[in-house]
Design a protein around this motif. Sequence first.
Motif, PDB file in Angstrom:
ATOM      1  N   ALA A   1      42.076  37.776  45.134  1.00 56.63           N
ATOM      2  CA  ALA A   1      42.275  39.118  44.386  1.00 56.63           C
ATOM      3  C   ALA A   1      43.298  39.809  44.861  1.00 56.63           C
ATOM      4  N   GLU A   2      43.754  39.957  46.255  1.00 58.60           N
ATOM      5  CA  GLU A   2      44.706  40.919  46.695  1.00 58.60           C
ATOM      6  C   GLU A   2      46.017  40.391  46.347  1.00 58.60           C
ATOM      7  N   LEU A   3      46.080  39.185  46.180  1.00 56.69           N
ATOM      8  CA  LEU A   3      47.435  38.502  45.772  1.00 56.69           C
ATOM      9  C   LEU A   3      47.727  38.837  44.422  1.00 56.69           C
ATOM     10  N   LEU A   4      46.677  38.722  43.573  1.00 55.64           N
ATOM     11  CA  LEU A   4      46.843  39.014  41.962  1.00 55.64           C
ATOM     12  C   LEU A   4      47.427  40.866  41.990  1.00 55.64           C
ATOM     13  N   MET A   5      46.867  41.458  42.643  1.00 54.99           N
ATOM     14  CA  MET A   5      46.894  43.030  42.686  1.00 54.99           C
ATOM     15  C   MET A   5      48.139  43.328  43.143  1.00 54.99           C
ATOM     16  N   SER A   6      48.819  42.556  44.119  1.00 53.34           N
ATOM     17  CA  SER A   6      49.976  42.784  44.624  1.00 53.34           C
ATOM     18  C   SER A   6      51.121  42.167  43.794  1.00 53.34           C
ATOM     19  N   ARG A   7      50.998  41.352  42.636  1.00 54.13           N
ATOM     20  CA  ARG A   7      52.134  40.678  41.875  1.00 54.13           C
ATOM     21  C   ARG A   7      51.895  41.026  40.513  1.00 54.13           C
ATOM     22  N   PRO A   8      52.536  41.853  40.089  1.00 56.92           N
ATOM     23  CA  PRO A   8      52.350  42.495  38.580  1.00 56.92           C
ATOM     24  C   PRO A   8      53.136  41.491  37.608  1.00 56.92           C
ATOM     25  N   ASP A   9      53.686  40.444  38.302  1.00 59.05           N
ATOM     26  CA  ASP A   9      54.201  39.534  37.271  1.00 59.05           C
ATOM     27  C   ASP A   9      53.486  38.372  36.831  1.00 59.05           C
ATOM     28  N   ALA A  10      52.187  38.597  37.422  1.00 57.77           N
ATOM     29  CA  ALA A  10      51.243  37.264  37.474  1.00 57.77           C
ATOM     30  C   ALA A  10      50.134  37.555  36.687  1.00 57.77           C
ATOM     31  N   ASP A  11      49.529  36.389  35.938  1.00 58.51           N
ATOM     32  CA  ASP A  11      48.440  36.789  35.112  1.00 58.51           C
ATOM     33  C   ASP A  11      47.097  36.287  35.758  1.00 58.51           C
ATOM     34  N   ILE A  12      47.391  35.342  36.755  1.00 60.49           N
ATOM     35  CA  ILE A  12      46.249  34.689  37.291  1.00 60.49           C
ATOM     36  C   ILE A  12      46.576  34.332  38.825  1.00 60.49           C
ATOM     37  N   ALA A  13      45.680  34.638  39.715  1.00 59.89           N
ATOM     38  CA  ALA A  13      45.936  33.963  41.187  1.00 59.89           C
ATOM     39  C   ALA A  13      44.789  33.202  41.346  1.00 59.89           C
ATOM     40  N   THR A  14      45.056  31.999  42.286  1.00 56.08           N
ATOM     41  CA  THR A  14      44.261  30.940  42.781  1.00 56.08           C
ATOM     42  C   THR A  14      44.316  30.686  44.023  1.00 56.08           C
TER      43      THR A  14
ATOM     44  N   TYR B   1      39.536  31.865  41.397  1.00 61.72           N
ATOM     45  CA  TYR B   1      40.725  32.526  40.587  1.00 61.72           C
ATOM     46  C   TYR B   1      40.209  34.212  40.520  1.00 61.72           C
ATOM     47  N   ALA B   2      41.428  34.728  40.303  1.00 63.39           N
ATOM     48  CA  ALA B   2      41.431  36.150  39.908  1.00 63.39           C
ATOM     49  C   ALA B   2      42.148  36.113  38.655  1.00 63.39           C
ATOM     50  N   TYR B   3      41.587  36.762  37.530  1.00 63.23           N
ATOM     51  CA  TYR B   3      42.322  37.260  36.281  1.00 63.23           C
ATOM     52  C   TYR B   3      42.459  38.567  35.965  1.00 63.23           C
ATOM     53  N   ARG B   4      43.624  38.795  35.072  1.00 60.28           N
ATOM     54  CA  ARG B   4      43.564  40.154  34.844  1.00 60.28           C
ATOM     55  C   ARG B   4      42.695  40.155  33.357  1.00 60.28           C
ATOM     56  N   ARG B   5      42.342  41.275  33.026  1.00 57.66           N
ATOM     57  CA  ARG B   5      41.181  41.121  31.958  1.00 57.66           C
ATOM     58  C   ARG B   5      41.909  40.930  30.598  1.00 57.66           C
ATOM     59  N   ASP B   6      43.135  41.376  30.372  1.00 62.09           N
ATOM     60  CA  ASP B   6      43.983  40.978  29.009  1.00 62.09           C
ATOM     61  C   ASP B   6      44.206  39.525  29.023  1.00 62.09           C
ATOM     62  N   PHE B   7      44.236  38.768  30.254  1.00 58.95           N
ATOM     63  CA  PHE B   7      44.544  37.435  30.317  1.00 58.95           C
ATOM     64  C   PHE B   7      43.359  36.845  29.643  1.00 58.95           C
ATOM     65  N   LEU B   8      41.977  37.106  30.431  1.00 57.83           N
ATOM     66  CA  LEU B   8      40.875  36.609  30.074  1.00 57.83           C
ATOM     67  C   LEU B   8      40.633  36.846  28.267  1.00 57.83           C
ATOM     68  N   LEU B   9      40.725  37.777  27.783  1.00 57.34           N
ATOM     69  CA  LEU B   9      40.672  38.062  26.475  1.00 57.34           C
ATOM     70  C   LEU B   9      41.618  36.968  25.670  1.00 57.34           C
ATOM     71  N   TRP B  10      42.868  36.717  26.200  1.00 59.18           N
ATOM     72  CA  TRP B  10      43.702  36.147  25.572  1.00 59.18           C
ATOM     73  C   TRP B  10      43.312  34.626  25.531  1.00 59.18           C
ATOM     74  N   PHE B  11      42.695  34.052  26.717  1.00 55.87           N
ATOM     75  CA  PHE B  11      42.301  32.840  27.015  1.00 55.87           C
ATOM     76  C   PHE B  11      41.285  32.272  26.015  1.00 55.87           C
ATOM     77  N   ALA B  12      40.314  33.321  25.949  1.00 57.13           N
ATOM     78  CA  ALA B  12      39.077  33.100  25.199  1.00 57.13           C
ATOM     79  C   ALA B  12      39.352  32.738  23.659  1.00 57.13           C
TER      80      ALA B  12
END
Length: 250
Positions: free
Chosen positions: A112-125, A186-197
């Motif tokens: 979770a912290e990795l995704l929050m620190s990386r504005p360039d990323a859509d997902i962290a795993t 995984y950690a996902y940004r909300r907009d990525f999840l809505l796109w993925f679905a």
Amino acid sequence: MKTMIVIPARLASSRLSEKLLLRAGGKSVLQHTYEAAKRASVTDQIIVAADDPRIVKEVDGFGGEARLTDVNCQSGTDRIAEIALMHDDVDVFVNVQGDEPEIDPGAIDAVAELLMSRPDADIATAACAIDTLAKLEDPACVKIVMGANDRAIYFSRSVVPHARDGGSETLLSSGKTVYWHHLGLYAYRRDFLLWFATQPPGQLEQIEKLEQLRAIEAGKQIVVASVAPAARGIDTLEDFRAFRDRIEDI
């Protein structure tokens, strides 16, 4: 950023029927997973995304929070996307699989912290080093190829990168990690999840049977946190019995 942990919980399982409701040490597998997730420090908001009222009843019984989601969801990610639609105030959703009762709370925080620190990323795993040839060659062990800045380039069930000169064992013993085992966290940004679905499975995803390739093929950015090796999840009856023995011997 506001973060939520979501535990997708599907009652049916082809390899071990209703495994999330099996009990060890007086608690269900799902309750053990929920309590492990609760020890993460990144958030205290946890929802179980259930596909069956019996899962909801179980979660209510141990004082957790559950939401009934569409039984026809194709994957846990789709189930989390359904939860994301209900929570437009949450920025990051962390996917903790329901059959991971010994998950490390520190790994949840790291992703979770990795995704929050990386504005360039859509997902962290998450990934850990592979250190044996048997594990490397096991198709059940999903491998990640990583590039610069901890970015995932590809996921595969095959041995990748392929040592053209037959030097996999040499690479394993080189002291430098070349082979990485992907962990299903995984950690996902909300907009990525809505796109993925809304997206159909991609060609690579259909070949490898790995849904994260849908994101890779579409040009989405996945970053990877290096974590300690994880305890085995509950896939088979043997896995459950081993877990029960560990819990009940404490």
